[in-house]
Write a protein that holds these residues in place. Sequence first.
Motif, PDB file in Angstrom:
ATOM      1  N   ALA A  11       5.111 -29.227  11.406  1.00 49.71           N
ATOM      2  CA  ALA A  11       6.539 -29.064  11.674  1.00 49.71           C
ATOM      3  C   ALA A  11       7.302 -28.740  10.395  1.00 49.71           C
ATOM      4  O   ALA A  11       8.247 -27.940  10.401  1.00 49.71           O
ATOM      5  N   GLU A  12       6.870 -29.337   9.274  1.00 53.29           N
ATOM      6  CA  GLU A  12       7.540 -29.079   7.995  1.00 53.29           C
ATOM      7  C   GLU A  12       7.255 -27.669   7.482  1.00 53.29           C
ATOM      8  O   GLU A  12       8.154 -26.960   7.021  1.00 53.29           O
ATOM      9  N   SER A  13       5.995 -27.244   7.523  1.00 55.54           N
ATOM     10  CA  SER A  13       5.634 -25.920   6.999  1.00 55.54           C
ATOM     11  C   SER A  13       6.101 -24.816   7.932  1.00 55.54           C
ATOM     12  O   SER A  13       6.358 -23.692   7.494  1.00 55.54           O
ATOM     13  N   ASP A  14       6.184 -25.114   9.220  1.00 58.58           N
ATOM     14  CA  ASP A  14       6.803 -24.243  10.223  1.00 58.58           C
ATOM     15  C   ASP A  14       6.263 -22.814  10.225  1.00 58.58           C
ATOM     16  O   ASP A  14       7.009 -21.853  10.022  1.00 58.58           O
ATOM     17  N   PRO A  15       4.959 -22.613  10.463  1.00 57.72           N
ATOM     18  CA  PRO A  15       4.413 -21.238  10.493  1.00 57.72           C
ATOM     19  C   PRO A  15       4.852 -20.493  11.746  1.00 57.72           C
ATOM     20  O   PRO A  15       5.142 -21.098  12.785  1.00 57.72           O
ATOM     21  N   ASP A  16       4.872 -19.174  11.642  1.00 56.81           N
ATOM     22  CA  ASP A  16       5.136 -18.326  12.804  1.00 56.81           C
ATOM     23  C   ASP A  16       3.859 -18.044  13.589  1.00 56.81           C
ATOM     24  O   ASP A  16       3.878 -17.945  14.814  1.00 56.81           O
ATOM     25  N   VAL A  17       2.763 -17.885  12.846  1.00 58.28           N
ATOM     26  CA  VAL A  17       1.492 -17.474  13.446  1.00 58.28           C
ATOM     27  C   VAL A  17       0.399 -18.437  13.009  1.00 58.28           C
ATOM     28  O   VAL A  17       0.309 -18.780  11.832  1.00 58.28           O
ATOM     29  N   ILE A  18      -0.425 -18.878  13.960  1.00 59.73           N
ATOM     30  CA  ILE A  18      -1.606 -19.692  13.662  1.00 59.73           C
ATOM     31  C   ILE A  18      -2.825 -18.834  13.961  1.00 59.73           C
ATOM     32  O   ILE A  18      -2.956 -18.272  15.048  1.00 59.73           O
ATOM     33  N   ILE A  19      -3.722 -18.733  12.972  1.00 58.39           N
ATOM     34  CA  ILE A  19      -4.930 -17.920  13.140  1.00 58.39           C
ATOM     35  C   ILE A  19      -6.156 -18.799  12.956  1.00 58.39           C
ATOM     36  O   ILE A  19      -6.081 -19.897  12.396  1.00 58.39           O
ATOM     37  N   ASP A  23      -6.595 -15.348  17.693  1.00 62.15           N
ATOM     38  CA  ASP A  23      -8.002 -15.627  17.420  1.00 62.15           C
ATOM     39  C   ASP A  23      -8.634 -14.407  16.756  1.00 62.15           C
ATOM     40  O   ASP A  23      -8.538 -13.285  17.273  1.00 62.15           O
ATOM     41  N   GLY A  24      -9.291 -14.624  15.619  1.00 57.67           N
ATOM     42  CA  GLY A  24      -9.871 -13.509  14.870  1.00 57.67           C
ATOM     43  C   GLY A  24     -10.900 -12.737  15.659  1.00 57.67           C
ATOM     44  O   GLY A  24     -10.958 -11.502  15.583  1.00 57.67           O
ATOM     45  N   ILE A  25     -11.716 -13.435  16.452  1.00 58.63           N
ATOM     46  CA  ILE A  25     -12.749 -12.756  17.235  1.00 58.63           C
ATOM     47  C   ILE A  25     -12.108 -11.835  18.256  1.00 58.63           C
ATOM     48  O   ILE A  25     -12.469 -10.654  18.385  1.00 58.63           O
ATOM     49  N   GLU A  26     -11.146 -12.360  19.015  1.00 53.63           N
ATOM     50  CA  GLU A  26     -10.509 -11.562  20.065  1.00 53.63           C
ATOM     51  C   GLU A  26      -9.727 -10.392  19.483  1.00 53.63           C
ATOM     52  O   GLU A  26      -9.687  -9.306  20.072  1.00 53.63           O
ATOM     53  N   LEU A  27      -9.109 -10.593  18.336  1.00 51.59           N
ATOM     54  CA  LEU A  27      -8.321  -9.521  17.730  1.00 51.59           C
ATOM     55  C   LEU A  27      -9.224  -8.402  17.221  1.00 51.59           C
ATOM     56  O   LEU A  27      -8.908  -7.211  17.374  1.00 51.59           O
ATOM     57  N   LEU A  28     -10.364  -8.752  16.634  1.00 53.23           N
ATOM     58  CA  LEU A  28     -11.314  -7.729  16.197  1.00 53.23           C
ATOM     59  C   LEU A  28     -11.829  -6.930  17.391  1.00 53.23           C
ATOM     60  O   LEU A  28     -11.961  -5.701  17.322  1.00 53.23           O
ATOM     61  N   LEU A  47     -10.023 -19.983   4.359  1.00 54.60           N
ATOM     62  CA  LEU A  47      -9.796 -18.869   3.443  1.00 54.60           C
ATOM     63  C   LEU A  47     -10.509 -17.605   3.911  1.00 54.60           C
ATOM     64  O   LEU A  47      -9.969 -16.497   3.782  1.00 54.60           O
ATOM     65  N   LEU A  48     -11.717 -17.750   4.461  1.00 53.88           N
ATOM     66  CA  LEU A  48     -12.440 -16.584   4.963  1.00 53.88           C
ATOM     67  C   LEU A  48     -11.664 -15.911   6.079  1.00 53.88           C
ATOM     68  O   LEU A  48     -11.553 -14.676   6.125  1.00 53.88           O
ATOM     69  N   VAL A  49     -11.121 -16.704   7.000  1.00 53.55           N
ATOM     70  CA  VAL A  49     -10.349 -16.131   8.098  1.00 53.55           C
ATOM     71  C   VAL A  49      -9.114 -15.418   7.557  1.00 53.55           C
ATOM     72  O   VAL A  49      -8.790 -14.298   7.967  1.00 53.55           O
ATOM     73  N   SER A  50      -8.415 -16.045   6.615  1.00 56.81           N
ATOM     74  CA  SER A  50      -7.232 -15.410   6.014  1.00 56.81           C
ATOM     75  C   SER A  50      -7.591 -14.084   5.357  1.00 56.81           C
ATOM     76  O   SER A  50      -6.888 -13.073   5.518  1.00 56.81           O
ATOM     77  N   GLU A  51      -8.704 -14.081   4.608  1.00 49.29           N
ATOM     78  CA  GLU A  51      -9.107 -12.857   3.909  1.00 49.29           C
ATOM     79  C   GLU A  51      -9.500 -11.756   4.880  1.00 49.29           C
ATOM     80  O   GLU A  51      -9.213 -10.577   4.638  1.00 49.29           O
ATOM     81  N   ILE A  52     -10.162 -12.091   5.968  1.00 46.93           N
ATOM     82  CA  ILE A  52     -10.519 -11.083   6.973  1.00 46.93           C
ATOM     83  C   ILE A  52      -9.256 -10.489   7.574  1.00 46.93           C
ATOM     84  O   ILE A  52      -9.130  -9.262   7.718  1.00 46.93           O
ATOM     85  N   PHE A  53      -8.297 -11.327   7.932  1.00 43.59           N
ATOM     86  CA  PHE A  53      -7.035 -10.834   8.484  1.00 43.59           C
ATOM     87  C   PHE A  53      -6.328  -9.919   7.490  1.00 43.59           C
ATOM     88  O   PHE A  53      -5.801  -8.863   7.857  1.00 43.59           O
ATOM     89  N   LEU A 100      -5.317  -7.124  10.272  1.00 43.85           N
ATOM     90  CA  LEU A 100      -5.329  -7.512  11.687  1.00 43.85           C
ATOM     91  C   LEU A 100      -3.947  -7.922  12.181  1.00 43.85           C
ATOM     92  O   LEU A 100      -3.567  -7.628  13.319  1.00 43.85           O
ATOM     93  N   LEU A 101      -3.204  -8.612  11.343  1.00 42.14           N
ATOM     94  CA  LEU A 101      -1.854  -8.999  11.757  1.00 42.14           C
ATOM     95  C   LEU A 101      -0.963  -7.773  11.880  1.00 42.14           C
ATOM     96  O   LEU A 101      -0.171  -7.650  12.827  1.00 42.14           O
ATOM     97  N   ALA A 102      -1.122  -6.840  10.954  1.00 41.79           N
ATOM     98  CA  ALA A 102      -0.352  -5.586  11.036  1.00 41.79           C
ATOM     99  C   ALA A 102      -0.716  -4.815  12.302  1.00 41.79           C
ATOM    100  O   ALA A 102       0.152  -4.211  12.945  1.00 41.79           O
ATOM    101  N   PHE A 103      -2.000  -4.842  12.685  1.00 42.14           N
ATOM    102  CA  PHE A 103      -2.424  -4.184  13.919  1.00 42.14           C
ATOM    103  C   PHE A 103      -1.776  -4.841  15.132  1.00 42.14           C
ATOM    104  O   PHE A 103      -1.288  -4.155  16.036  1.00 42.14           O
ATOM    105  N   ALA A 104      -1.756  -6.182  15.156  1.00 43.88           N
ATOM    106  CA  ALA A 104      -1.152  -6.890  16.283  1.00 43.88           C
ATOM    107  C   ALA A 104       0.344  -6.595  16.366  1.00 43.88           C
ATOM    108  O   ALA A 104       0.892  -6.402  17.465  1.00 43.88           O
ATOM    109  N   ILE A 105       1.018  -6.547  15.215  1.00 36.60           N
ATOM    110  CA  ILE A 105       2.450  -6.239  15.203  1.00 36.60           C
ATOM    111  C   ILE A 105       2.693  -4.806  15.680  1.00 36.60           C
ATOM    112  O   ILE A 105       3.603  -4.536  16.475  1.00 36.60           O
ATOM    113  N   ALA A 106       1.861  -3.869  15.207  1.00 32.52           N
ATOM    114  CA  ALA A 106       2.013  -2.470  15.607  1.00 32.52           C
ATOM    115  C   ALA A 106       1.818  -2.314  17.108  1.00 32.52           C
ATOM    116  O   ALA A 106       2.555  -1.582  17.780  1.00 32.52           O
ATOM    117  N   ARG A 107       0.840  -2.995  17.651  1.00 31.74           N
ATOM    118  CA  ARG A 107       0.589  -2.919  19.095  1.00 31.74           C
ATOM    119  C   ARG A 107       1.776  -3.479  19.875  1.00 31.74           C
ATOM    120  O   ARG A 107       2.197  -2.908  20.884  1.00 31.74           O
TER     121      ARG A 107
END
Length: 763
Positions: free
Chosen positions: A198-206, A261-266, A321-327, A332-339
């Motif tokens: 709640a404090e860090s308040d992210p927009d997206v959880i991956i 989810d990284g798998i589903e997004l790929l 960190l691996l998931v962040s680096e893959i995104f 991948l986030l830019a792809f999701a936003i573009a879509r």
Amino acid sequence: MQLEYWFATPEGARLVRIPGARSVFFLRQSDQEAAKPLVVSNRQLELRPLPLTSFDGQPVTAVYSPSHKAARQLSDRLADRNIECLEADINPADRYLMERFISGSAEIHGDWTAQGLPASPCQIRAGSYQPEFRVLSLDIETAMHELSLFSIGVHSWGSGEEQRRVFMVGNECHQDEDWIEYFPDQRALLTRFLDWLAESDPDVIIGWNVVNFDLWYLQRVAEAEGIALKMGRLGSEVYWRSLDEDGERRAARLSGRVVLDGIELLRAAFYRFESFSLNHVAGEILGDSKLLHGSGRGEEIAELFVSDKPALARYNLKDCLLVSEIFQREGLLAFAIARSTMTGLNIDRLGASVAAFDNLYLPRLHRAGFVAPNAPAEPPDSPGGFVLDSQPGIYSHVLVLDFKSLYPSIIRSFHIDPLGLALGVNPAADPKQTVPGFRGGRFAREGHILPGLIERLWQLRDEAKASGNQALSQAIKIIMNSFYGVLGSPGCRFFDPRLASSITLRGHEILQQSRDYIERAGHRVIYGDTDSVFVWIHTASNAEQAAAAGKALEADLNQWWSERLTSEFGLVSALELEFETHFLRFLMPTVRGSDKGSKKRYAGIVEAGGELRTVFKGLENVRTDWTRLARQFQEELYERVFREQPYESYVKQTAQSLSAGECDDLLVYRKRLRRRLQDYQRNVPPHVQAARLYEERGLARPRRGDWVEYVITQAGAEPVLARQSPLDYQHYRDKQLAPVADGILSFLGTSFAALTDQQITLF
């Protein structure tokens, strides 16, 4: 009814509230009297005739309701009386945005409190803002069998800030590990994590399988500890929805946040990997790996939790960190936003091609004066892509000529469109003002929607490619290419066999006539598949001559099709043929056990960047249900043949190494369980036989969707981690090496048996 939307703004997340919204569907005015008794009984409902018509040309009346639930209940009751309700399935929140052409970004007009909440109703309209999301990469570590949470790792990034942290059960205190927080039990750990979220308040959880493992596990822990899993904004709990009958696949909705989810997004971006495990994908993309990646990883995690919690924390954080680096590496986030920007769907709605089509098409249809039909109850079949018969053999200088986005090009060229079909088959339509399709379909030359929509998307993609926006270019390509699949889907409200067939059968015609043109030019077409033709330039003695022939065919065919469409149909051609690939050497195999040419299976060698590279399509080398032994064997053997290098000794040595037990680590089969174990009754394939041995040999019972790794032993299929019997080397020789070898050796006048048989053949 009040609609609520969350938006990411430069000042943080904002909740937009639209009061007074209503759900709406449509009736033919001819059904209005029959529907009135059900409508007038509810004073909150309103009937209003509109200047819109159905696809069969009848004027319609809108039915407005202050509740979407009440509107659906009414539409169901009307359907029971055989009164068709049009567009009754459209959610009011989706309709509000699509009718205003709001897709992804918006301008928001209203006032907010100091807490970022609406102080008054807000108004929104289409905008072009590109947000920078605050992202949280999440991963948990748990016990293998009981419900016991060890730790939660997080890596947050975006908006110029970064945090790395692990929350862990334990009493340790390490001053040099200040990024680890310890808690006496999992209840305290989870409570602190929710407060931190709640404090860090992210927009997206991956994450990696983040919904069906991490979030679902946290939900179960929360329920066991009597804690509400408040991971949404404003302290809202996670809302769960089951995606299958068994409840093994779920969707999670967090108010004000998005879970990706990284798998589903790929997969949505059409990535292909032998395995979508985090370790494998990280190795392929990043050249990096998890800190633990052996077959006994679960036991190692449990051991580290007892003996070395900082090491477990490093392992947990590394996964984040691996998931962040893959995104980040793959955008991948830019792809999701573009879509989302192109379709108007929320960025976590992956797949959903029918919904994306509706979002793009319906508001344009309404402005043209029409409402959409419903999907047919029992749709007839439509033909699929066309495949030319293949001519098996080994060839030199085979060219691939590919029609660029063939189906979208056909839609543009021949005005294929749902509304255009309705207008074109209308008895009052002038045949001269229509374009003939197939199965009785005709399409209006004016008034259509889809061809113009595709043309606009095409232009946007060209602009995206020119500006280097790969994410947007890929998103647009996927959307355009999905349109035929949508129109050919029985679940689409516009499905009509005349519509889908006019695309596919026109594609068949284009492929066949292109083949005929090429062969009249003196070349041989040895294969064709949906939008590509494979041409053997048998007169070429070197690569330069073959390439020159490919460029000439590209120019000549494009000119021929342009002239053909103009003279025969009075149309401007959007068809574009490209000389795509030059195979220096090429294999078109036979169907196994037959002399008939194969389909969608071939291999060849191409030159790229000054180096030779072997390409496999549909063969064992690219299929995960074949062992690594077979795939490595095929790759090396085919390369030797293509490069005209000696291969006989390699075949013999591989067979000898197999029998000597030197290839045991390459003999693992890997196959996914498509059903529950108990559902396999009559035909029980080897991976299921192995899966049924898991529990009795101390392994966790696999569920539907899990991968099963097994080997073939002299006692049958057994789990690779709990094998008890000797390996059956003869099986691997006969079922893995021999089929792979004979797929190419048969064209060289020999066979696997001829090269490896130790006996003297008597004649």
